[in-house]
Write an enzyme that holds these catalytic residues in place. Structure first.
Site, PDB file in Angstrom:
ATOM      1  N   ALA A  15       0.802  -1.037   0.158  1.00 37.17           N
ATOM      2  CA  ALA A  15      -0.115  -0.024   0.011  1.00 37.17           C
ATOM      3  C   ALA A  15       0.895   1.249   0.031  1.00 37.17           C
ATOM      4  CB  ALA A  15      -0.687  -0.008   1.170  1.00 37.17           C
ATOM      5  N   ASP A  16       0.492   2.262  -0.677  1.00 37.38           N
ATOM      6  CA  ASP A  16       1.091   3.680  -0.400  1.00 37.38           C
ATOM      7  C   ASP A  16       0.366   4.494   0.538  1.00 37.38           C
ATOM      8  OD1 ASP A  16      -1.183   4.623  -1.817  1.00 37.38           O
ATOM      9  OD2 ASP A  16       0.076   5.125  -3.838  1.00 37.38           O
ATOM     10  N   SER A  17       0.671   5.722   0.709  1.00 37.96           N
ATOM     11  CA  SER A  17       0.066   6.455   1.577  1.00 37.96           C
ATOM     12  C   SER A  17      -1.592   6.785   1.291  1.00 37.96           C
ATOM     13  CB  SER A  17       0.797   7.733   1.891  1.00 37.96           C
ATOM     14  OG  SER A  17       0.967   8.283   0.903  1.00 37.96           O
TER      15      SER A  17
END
Lengths: 124, 270
Positions: free
Chosen positions: A73-75
């Site tokens: 996941a990214d932010s």
């Protein structure tokens, strides 16, 4: 700076002290998000949304402890997951909580906490 | 045979050094094994315990390697000016969970620049920003990242009203998506630079406004937060940097390198 979230934090603290006295065998949670463990079906619903948001293949194993960061996941993913969950469960998540979720368990606990707080007529 | 780590000159005040790795360029098994040997036991356990596929584990390894080797290179042994052992670095978290270097006060054999750092990663790029004495936050995003929700709905839900107003004025859908992502990286970088967690500064409580093509500022700010927005890796990624400056200071200066630790550095002109 907006301190509007302090009212909700006050509520959470009251809930935490209640559960600490009534559930003496359970160690206090280190996190302020969610005050009890979510039901398995909530964990499952959260997992389904996470799987879809992160475009995980069917054979990627997801458990309650799965961390979003370990799943690539990214932010931006946690907030998109929160929006999908708000739509699905008809709840409203505090902005600061939305960015603080890091695992499926934390997310499920948060969701269940909010669903339980809804007026009885709407909860099902 | 791997070269040893080359020492680096410290960042000057108001300067950020940005180092990044492209994971798909680092596949050599013996190099990755060498990297693993630089990590603390805790870091190794954390990576092997990840419920995750091999690519994510590799990226976690590269992130820790980037932090340790980069910070080590600014830190030399007094007797021969060689770079300290990356394994020797210790890390801790501040009160709110932001990672910091834990400098050992009594050690007189090495010099102790008061470096600050912050990392960010996507599947395809891992970055580390380093400053001297200035709180720093960075965030990177894939430029082509598509959102599953409508961009304006996301902005209305999470951003400030000024930012929603700005995004609503961008007519082209694709440009609007890009501006959303740029703002996202800038807002993330600010909160990470503050170092007090997202609860202290929910995204809808502050606005970042673009004053001209390259300059972004915080509205109504207390303090002197400086922002830069860059495009990295053949313009495949946005990278936002935020540092706390001093009153009257000029804009932030950034030096960017692409790196493969122990192999090569490439200075990137921006």
């Amino acid at each position: 700076m907006n301190h509007g979230s302090s009212r909700v934090h006050g509520t959470r603290e009251q809930l935490t002290s209640l559960s600490a006295t009534s559930l003496s065998c359970k160690a206090p949670s280190a996190r302020s998000i969610g005050t009890s463990q979510a039901k398995p079906e909530t964990v499952q619903k959260v997992s389904d949304i996470v799987r879809e948001q992160l475009a995980l293949s069917a054979d990627t194993a997801l458990t309650a402890e799965s961390k979003f960061s370990a799943l690539g996941a990214d932010s931006l993913d946690p907030v998109e997951i929160v929006m999908a969950l708000e739509e699905k469960f008809d709840i409203s998540v505090e902005e600061s909580d939305a960015q603080n979720i890091t695992t499926i368990q934390e997310t499920a606990d948060l969701i269940e906490d909010l669903v339980q707080k809804k007026p009885a007529a709407q909860a099902s | 045979m791997l070269s040893s780590l080359i020492p680096l000159q410290l960042p000057s005040r108001m300067q950020t050094h940005l180092w990044y790795i492209l994971p798909n360029e680092v596949n050599n098994k013996s190099l990755l094994k060498h990297y693993t040997q630089l990590l603390s036991q805790h870091e190794k356990d954390s990576i092997s315990g990840m419920q995750s596929d091999e690519l994510n584990k590799k990226n976690a390894l590269l992130a820790r390697t980037l932090v340790r080797t980069t910070l080590a290179r600014y830190h030399t042994n007094n007797n021969d000016n060689t770079v300290v052992d990356p394994r020797a670095l210790k890390f801790k978290k501040n009160l709110y969970g932001k990672p910091e270097v834990d400098w050992e006060v009594d050690d007189t054999t090495t010099n102790h620049p008061k470096l600050q750092f912050n990392i960010s990663h996507t599947d395809s790029l891992i970055a580390c920003g380093v400053t001297l004495n200035a709180p720093v936050g960075i965030d990177v995003e894939d430029k082509t990242r598509k959102m599953r929700h409508d961009v304006l709905s996301l902005a209305k839900r999470f951003y400030s009203s000024e930012e929603v107003k700005f995004l609503s004025s961008v007519e082209d859908t694709e440009s609007q998506r890009k501006e959303f992502i740029k703002l996202w990286t800038l807002k993330e970088a600010y909160v990470k630079a503050l170092g007090k967690g997202f609860s202290a500064s929910p995204f809808n409580t502050f606005s970042i406004i673009r004053s001209d093509a390259e300059t972004y500022n915080l509205c109504d700010q207390a303090g002197e937060w400086k922002f830069r927005l860059l495009e990295l890796a053949a313009s495949s990624h946005y990278a936002a940097i935020c540092i706390e400056g001093e009153d009257g200071q000029e804009a932030m200066n950034v030096i960017v390198h692409k790196t493969i630790p122990f192999v090569e550095d490439e200075l990137i002109s921006i």
